[in-house]
Design an enzyme around this catalytic site. Structure first.
Site, mmCIF file in Angstrom:
data_model
loop_
_atom_site.group_PDB
_atom_site.id
_atom_site.type_symbol
_atom_site.label_atom_id
_atom_site.label_comp_id
_atom_site.label_asym_id
_atom_site.label_seq_id
_atom_site.Cartn_x
_atom_site.Cartn_y
_atom_site.Cartn_z
ATOM 1 N N HIS A 17 0.834 -1.210 0.000
ATOM 2 C CA HIS A 17 0.000 0.000 0.000
ATOM 3 C C HIS A 17 0.871 1.263 0.000
ATOM 4 C CE1 HIS A 17 -3.201 -2.617 2.177
ATOM 5 N NE2 HIS A 17 -3.515 -2.546 0.900
ATOM 6 N N LYS A 41 -16.158 -7.564 4.451
ATOM 7 C CA LYS A 41 -15.258 -8.410 5.235
ATOM 8 C C LYS A 41 -15.224 -7.839 6.655
ATOM 9 C CE LYS A 41 -12.383 -7.693 1.190
ATOM 10 N NZ LYS A 41 -11.229 -6.931 0.739
ATOM 11 N N ARG A 90 -1.575 -6.566 -8.361
ATOM 12 C CA ARG A 90 -0.513 -7.482 -7.932
ATOM 13 C C ARG A 90 -0.304 -8.618 -8.916
ATOM 14 N NH1 ARG A 90 -3.121 -7.895 -2.178
ATOM 15 N NH2 ARG A 90 -4.793 -7.309 -3.581
ATOM 16 N N SER A 128 -2.904 -7.696 2.830
ATOM 17 C CA SER A 128 -3.390 -7.533 4.203
ATOM 18 C C SER A 128 -3.778 -8.890 4.778
ATOM 19 C CB SER A 128 -4.601 -6.595 4.229
ATOM 20 O OG SER A 128 -4.227 -5.303 3.823
HETATM 21 P P1 ADP Z 1 -9.630 -3.901 -1.143
HETATM 22 O O1 ADP Z 1 -10.294 -4.153 0.169
HETATM 23 O O2 ADP Z 1 -10.140 -2.719 -1.896
HETATM 24 O O3 ADP Z 1 -9.395 -5.102 -1.998
HETATM 25 P P2 ADP Z 1 -6.910 -3.554 -0.089
HETATM 26 O O4 ADP Z 1 -6.905 -2.731 1.130
HETATM 27 O O5 ADP Z 1 -6.531 -4.993 0.042
HETATM 28 O O6 ADP Z 1 -8.243 -3.350 -0.787
HETATM 29 O O7 ADP Z 1 -5.998 -2.885 -1.200
HETATM 30 C C1 ADP Z 1 -6.261 -1.592 -1.700
HETATM 31 C C2 ADP Z 1 -5.580 -1.443 -3.028
HETATM 32 O O8 ADP Z 1 -4.173 -1.657 -2.866
HETATM 33 C C3 ADP Z 1 -6.021 -2.400 -4.133
HETATM 34 O O9 ADP Z 1 -5.999 -1.688 -5.345
HETATM 35 C C4 ADP Z 1 -4.953 -3.455 -4.130
HETATM 36 O O10 ADP Z 1 -4.813 -4.062 -5.391
HETATM 37 C C5 ADP Z 1 -3.726 -2.616 -3.791
HETATM 38 N N1 ADP Z 1 -2.686 -3.432 -3.185
HETATM 39 C C6 ADP Z 1 -2.761 -4.192 -2.089
HETATM 40 N N2 ADP Z 1 -1.590 -4.815 -1.835
HETATM 41 C C7 ADP Z 1 -0.730 -4.434 -2.818
HETATM 42 C C8 ADP Z 1 0.636 -4.743 -3.157
HETATM 43 N N3 ADP Z 1 1.344 -5.595 -2.425
HETATM 44 N N4 ADP Z 1 1.170 -4.155 -4.248
HETATM 45 C C9 ADP Z 1 0.421 -3.319 -5.004
HETATM 46 N N5 ADP Z 1 -0.871 -2.996 -4.753
HETATM 47 C C10 ADP Z 1 -1.436 -3.541 -3.683
#
Ligand code: ADP
Length: 159
Positions: A17, A41, A90, A128
């Site tokens: 992030h 979630k 990703r 996450s």
């Molecule tokens: P959501 O609940 O919207 O899926 P996340 O909090 O898991 O969101 O992630 C928010 C954004 O950050 C999404 O666009 C996700 O693809 C991106 N993201 C999460 N982890 C990574 C990473 N390791 N590298 C690049 N982008 C990431």
């Protein structure tokens, strides 16, 4: 002024992030990180805790703001006067859902664009969900989460 929104659950914030925040904030005048409040979630961290992590984790980025939001992303965009959504990709598996989301959003708000930033290879395995699993089993998330965010997580879990 070009305003972008980077929406997500950030439960918790990871190095992946942070990388997107740094790169996303470089391509807009202002980047608003939108922390989703009504995620289907069940989150490990409250929205206040996630806001605190993101504020601390991005305090070196002067054009980044962190705000909670609930409801439709397009409503949040309009409220923030933003026309750009920043999302991270990703793997190919992310793409199908992201494409659907981007198209649905543009349908609701034709003036917006979604910009996808490809993950930095060194963070491509970080999510996450993985961090939550490690925390759940008492493991070390030192290579997954920004250092100042680890401090906050430790504080929260001690209480
Ligand atoms: P959501 O609940 O919207 O899926 P996340 O909090 O898991 O969101 O992630 C928010 C954004 O950050 C999404 O666009 C996700 O693809 C991106 N993201 C999460 N982890 C990574 C990473 N390791 N590298 C690049 N982008 C990431």
């Amino acid at each position: 002024m070009r305003i972008g929104v980077y929406p997500g659950s950030f439960d918790p914030m990871t190095l992946g992030h942070l990388d997107i925040c740094e790169r996303g904030s470089a391509i807009v005048d202002k980047l608003v990180i939108g922390v989703l409040e009504n995620s289907s979630k069940k989150p490990m961290f409250t929205v206040e805790e996630r806001l605190q992590m993101l504020k601390e984790g991005t305090k070196h980025l002067p054009n980044v703001e962190v705000r909670p939001f609930s409801g439709l992303l397009v409503d949040f965009l309009r409220e923030q006067k933003a026309t750009i959504v920043v999302r991270g990709l990703r793997a190919v598996t992310d793409f199908e859902y992201e494409l659907q989301l981007a198209q649905a959003n543009r349908n609701l708000y034709p003036d917006m664009e979604t910009v996808f930033l490809c993950t930095n290879a060194q963070y491509s395995f970080i999510s996450s969900t993985v961090v939550k699993d490690i925390l759940h089993h008492g493991g070390d998330v030192g290579h997954f989460v920004p250092e100042n965010v680890i401090k906050i997580i430790k504080q929260i879990r001690r209480n």
